[in-house]
Design a protein around this motif. Structure first.
Motif, PDB file in Angstrom:
ATOM      1  N   SER A 103       0.824  -1.208   0.000  1.00 16.27           N
ATOM      2  CA  SER A 103       0.000   0.000   0.000  1.00 16.27           C
ATOM      3  C   SER A 103       0.855   1.254   0.000  1.00 16.27           C
ATOM      4  CB  SER A 103      -0.918  -0.001   1.228  1.00 16.27           C
ATOM      5  OG  SER A 103      -1.776  -1.116   1.211  1.00 16.27           O
ATOM      6  N   GLN A 168     -16.502   8.746   0.963  1.00 17.05           N
ATOM      7  CA  GLN A 168     -15.255   8.104   1.370  1.00 17.05           C
ATOM      8  C   GLN A 168     -14.493   8.961   2.368  1.00 17.05           C
ATOM      9  OE1 GLN A 168     -14.140   4.784   0.067  1.00 17.05           O
ATOM     10  NE2 GLN A 168     -13.255   5.191   2.072  1.00 17.05           N
ATOM     11  N   CYS A 172     -13.601   7.573   6.070  1.00 18.20           N
ATOM     12  CA  CYS A 172     -12.234   7.530   6.595  1.00 18.20           C
ATOM     13  C   CYS A 172     -12.127   8.301   7.911  1.00 18.20           C
ATOM     14  CB  CYS A 172     -11.260   8.106   5.576  1.00 18.20           C
ATOM     15  SG  CYS A 172     -11.018   7.072   4.115  1.00 18.20           S
ATOM     16  N   VAL A 200      -6.770   5.393   6.632  1.00 19.62           N
ATOM     17  CA  VAL A 200      -6.277   5.010   5.305  1.00 19.62           C
ATOM     18  C   VAL A 200      -6.775   3.622   4.920  1.00 19.62           C
ATOM     19  CG1 VAL A 200      -4.196   4.516   3.964  1.00 19.62           C
ATOM     20  CG2 VAL A 200      -4.249   6.478   5.500  1.00 19.62           C
ATOM     21  N   GLU A 202      -9.582   2.369   5.340  1.00 16.59           N
ATOM     22  CA  GLU A 202     -10.950   2.402   4.821  1.00 16.59           C
ATOM     23  C   GLU A 202     -11.007   2.616   3.320  1.00 16.59           C
ATOM     24  OE1 GLU A 202     -13.809   1.803   6.291  1.00 16.59           O
ATOM     25  OE2 GLU A 202     -12.940   1.438   8.258  1.00 16.59           O
ATOM     26  N   LEU A 203      -9.886   2.997   2.708  1.00 18.57           N
ATOM     27  CA  LEU A 203      -9.874   3.165   1.255  1.00 18.57           C
ATOM     28  C   LEU A 203     -10.069   1.836   0.546  1.00 18.57           C
ATOM     29  CD1 LEU A 203      -6.902   5.687   0.886  1.00 18.57           C
ATOM     30  CD2 LEU A 203      -9.346   6.177   0.684  1.00 18.57           C
ATOM     31  N   ILE A 279      -8.119   0.064  -4.321  1.00 19.64           N
ATOM     32  CA  ILE A 279      -8.631   1.386  -3.971  1.00 19.64           C
ATOM     33  C   ILE A 279      -9.564   1.908  -5.059  1.00 19.64           C
ATOM     34  CG2 ILE A 279      -7.941   3.794  -3.599  1.00 19.64           C
ATOM     35  CD1 ILE A 279      -5.404   2.751  -2.281  1.00 19.64           C
TER      36      ILE A 279
END
Length: 309
Positions: A103, A168, A172, A200, A202-203, A279
Motif C-alpha cells: 500500500s 469516502q 475515513c 487510510v 478504509e480506502l 482502492i
C-alpha cells in the motif's frame, strides 16, 4: 487525482460562483483546499512524523513471533487449537506486513514525481472552471442525436464519483477519530499512528480495515492479554457498525452496488493491479453500473426493432 479533487471541490465552487466569476470561484475553491491540505500536512510533520519514526523503530519488536507465541500459550488452549492459533497468527502477521508495504509503494512512487504534483492543481483548476466546456468538447465528435444522452451519462458519472468521494472522506474520518479516542482513553501508545492507519485502511473496503484491526490486536497483545481483548472487541464493534450503518449510508447510496459484487471486484482488481487497484475498484464499479444502465436498455430496444417486436 485532479478529476477526483475537482469532483470533491465542485460543490464549493458552485457556492462561490453565486458571488464571483467562474474562474475566481474555481481559484478560491482550490485555494481553500490547498490551505486545508497545508495545515494537515504541517500537523503530520509536527505531530505524526515523530511518532511514526518511533513506531517504525518498534515494529520489529511489536510483531516479534516469540512474544506472540508466549501470548497465545498464556491463553491455555488445547494443543490442536494452540497449533492452529500459532499458524494463524504467523499468516496474519505476514499478510499485514505485505499489505502495508504494497500500500505504501504506490504512495511513495506518486510523491517521488514532482512534475506530476505540480501539474495536479493546474489541471484541477481548469476542470473546475471549464468542466462544462470540456464536456461539450468531448461530445462534439459524436452525432448530434447522441450528444444529449452522452452529456447525461457524464453528469451521472460525476454524480456517482462525487458522492463516492464525499462519502469516502466521511468513512475515513469516522474510524480515524474513533480509534484515536479509544487509544487515548485507554492509554494505549501510538494513538495518532493507529488512527491514521484506520483512516487510510478504509480506502480498501473490508480488507483494509480487517488488516489494520489484526495489526492493532497483535500490537496490543505485546502489552497485555486484556489490552488485546479490548482492542479486538473495539474493532469488532466498529467494523460491524461501519458495515451496517456508516458504509451503506455514505458509500452504498452513491454506488448502489451489492456488497458481493464489491467483494468480487476488490479481489479481481487487487489481483490485477495490486493495492491501487483495490482502492479504485469501487468507483470503477460505480461507473460501470451507470454505463450498463444506459447500454442495456438501448440493446433491448435495438433487439426489439430488429425482431419487429
Amino acid at each position: 487525482i485532479s478529476l477526483l479533487l475537482a469532483l470533491l471541490l465542485r460543490p464549493v465552487k458552485l457556492r462561490l460562483a453565486r458571488r464571483f466569476s467562474a474562474g475566481l470561484a474555481a481559484f478560491l475553491a482550490l485555494l481553500l483546499f490547498v490551505g486545508v491540505a497545508s495545515l494537515f500536512i504541517s500537523w503530520i510533520l509536527d505531530k505524526l512524523l515523530p511518532g511514526l519514526r518511533q513506531f517504525a523503530a518498534n515494529v520489529p519488536d511489536l510483531v516479534n513471533p516469540d512474544k506472540i507465541s508466549l501470548w497465545i500459550i498464556s491463553l491455555d488452549l488445547p494443543p490442536e487449537l494452540l497449533d492452529y492459533a500459532n499458524r494463524l497468527m504467523d499468516n496474519a502477521r505476514d499478510f499485514v506486513i505485505n499489505a502495508v508495504q504494497s500500500s505504501l509503494m504506490p504512495a511513495i512512487q506518486a510523491l517521488s514525481s514532482i512534475v506530476e504534483l505540480i501539474g495536479i492543481p493546474f489541471i484541477t483548476f481548469y476542470l473546475l472552471r471549464d468542466g462544462r466546456l470540456l464536456k461539450d468538447l468531448a461530445v462534439a465528435f459524436v452525432p448530434p442525436a447522441e450528444r444529449a444522452g452522452l452529456l447525461e451519462f457524464f453528469d451521472a458519472v460525476a454524480e456517482v464519483l462525487g458522492g463516492y468521494i464525499k462519502g469516502q472522506v466521511a468513512v475515513c474520518l469516522v474510524p480515524g477519530v474513533s480509534v484515536f479516542l479509544f487509544f487515548f482513553v485507554t492509554g494505549l501508545p501510538f494513538a495518532p499512528i493507529f488512527a491514521a492507519l484506520s483512516a487510510v485502511g478504509e480506502l480498501i473496503p473490508v480488507i483494509g480495515p480487517l488488516s489494520v484491526s489484526v495489526f492493532a490486536v497483535l500490537f496490543a497483545a505485546t502489552i497485555s492479554t486484556q489490552a488485546a481483548i479490548q482492542v479486538a472487541v473495539f474493532y469488532f464493534i466498529m467494523f460491524k457498525l461501519s458495515n451496517a450503518i456508516v458504509y451503506p449510508n455514505l458509500i452504498g447510496k452513491a454506488i448502489r452496488i451489492h456488497p458481493a459484487i464489491i467483494m468480487v471486484g476488490l479481489l479481481l482488481f487487487g489481483s490485477l493491479f495490486g493495492a491501487l487497484g483495490m482502492i479504485l475498484a469501487v468507483p470503477v464499479l460505480g461507473v460501470g453500473r451507470v454505463a450498463l444502465e444506459r447500454i442495456l436498455p438501448r440493446c433491448e430496444k435495438l433487439s426489439k426493432e430488429e425482431t419487429g417486436a
